[in-house]
Design an enzyme around this catalytic site. Structure first.
Site, mmCIF file in Angstrom:
data_model
loop_
_atom_site.group_PDB
_atom_site.id
_atom_site.type_symbol
_atom_site.label_atom_id
_atom_site.label_comp_id
_atom_site.label_asym_id
_atom_site.label_seq_id
_atom_site.Cartn_x
_atom_site.Cartn_y
_atom_site.Cartn_z
ATOM 1 N N HIS A 131 0.862 -1.193 0.000
ATOM 2 C CA HIS A 131 0.000 0.000 0.000
ATOM 3 C C HIS A 131 0.895 1.239 0.000
ATOM 4 O O HIS A 131 1.976 1.235 0.609
ATOM 5 C CB HIS A 131 -0.906 -0.015 1.235
ATOM 6 C CG HIS A 131 -1.964 1.039 1.184
ATOM 7 N ND1 HIS A 131 -1.705 2.352 1.514
ATOM 8 C CD2 HIS A 131 -3.258 0.992 0.803
ATOM 9 C CE1 HIS A 131 -2.811 3.062 1.350
ATOM 10 N NE2 HIS A 131 -3.772 2.254 0.921
ATOM 11 N N GLU B 107 -3.879 2.383 -7.379
ATOM 12 C CA GLU B 107 -4.252 3.465 -6.482
ATOM 13 C C GLU B 107 -3.333 4.656 -6.737
ATOM 14 O O GLU B 107 -2.231 4.720 -6.164
ATOM 15 C CB GLU B 107 -4.101 3.016 -5.032
ATOM 16 C CG GLU B 107 -4.959 1.828 -4.682
ATOM 17 C CD GLU B 107 -5.244 1.793 -3.190
ATOM 18 O OE1 GLU B 107 -6.407 2.012 -2.831
ATOM 19 O OE2 GLU B 107 -4.319 1.605 -2.411
#
Ligand code: PEP
Length: 234
Positions: free
Chosen positions: A91, A155
């Site tokens: 992430h 993302e």
């Protein structure tokens, strides 16, 4: 089947997790054609689990090491034994705040595969990289460690927690690039979109050709908002 994963990050206390589960247990009944995952903080994996297993619990990260003297770390095997089905790897907050790069992330992917967890490799460019025309080079580097099993979440870092989501055109252009980059791998992994997804912008993103699901941060903390996004994806 689409895949929609809630990323709660470092939010919620135990009573808040229990309240979410109680409400979401009702909401999930109206979610169709979607595998739902909840990436809860480590201490709350058991509390976030659905006794009826209508949704997955997902780790937000795992250690690059298998076991041993690594105080504070949580291994992929531990997540699997807590009945997690998947784990987020790389992430952007792990990359930015904890300095995780391809070398450590490749090890995490290996640990996840050994534990039979589906890795969800998160990739995405910063605003500076996008403006410098480096998006594809950055994504190519980030994807180079992906073996083909699991899923990829695109993302864009400039869209995470900022309220500024990618337009469907921007998302599609980049997700199509990711799909082309991965086309040589064994299976075409699902490509999720993440970055300020809300019930209001989800419908437009769902229409992207490469869309296979969402990774949702802020809007996943509320069970009604999150289930509305899950319904849009189905
Ligand atoms: C995320 O953290 O993966 C994310 C997409 O966050 P947000 O939806 O809040 O932008």
């Amino acid at each position: 089947m689409k895949l929609v994963i809630a990323n709660w990050k470092m939010n919620k206390t135990l009573p808040e997790v229990r309240a979410f589960v109680e409400t979401f247990s009702r909401e999930i009944e109206s979610v169709k054609n979607v595998t739902v995952g909840i990436a809860a903080p480590f201490p709350f994996l058991a509390a976030a689990r659905d006794p009826q297993e209508r949704w997955w619990v997902v780790g937000q990260d795992c250690s690059a090491e298998k076991s041993g003297a690594f105080t504070g770390e949580v291994s992929a095997d531990m997540l699997a034994s807590e009945r997690c089905r998947a784990v987020l790897i790389g992430h952007s907050e792990r990359r930015r705040h904890f300095g995780e790069g391809e070398e450590i992330l490749a090890k995490k992917l290996t640990r996840a595969a050994e534990a039979l967890l589906q890795p969800v490799l998160c990739v995405g460019e910063t605003l500076a990289e996008r403006e410098a025309g480096k998006t594809e080079a950055v994504l190519r580097r980030q994807l180079s460690i992906f073996s083909g099993a699991g899923a990829v979440a695109y993302e864009p870092v400039w869209a995470i927690g900022t309220g500024r989501n990618a337009t469907p055109e921007e998302a599609e252009e980049t997700m199509a690039f990711i799909a082309r980059e991965l086309s040589g791998k064994l299976d075409a992994p699902p490509i999720l979109y993440g970055g300020s997804v809300t019930p209001d912008n989800a419908a437009g993103l769902v229409r992207c050709r490469s869309f296979a699901g969402f990774l949702v941060g802020g809007a996943s903390l509320d069970p009604h908002t999150f289930s509305a996004i899950c319904r849009s994806a189905g």
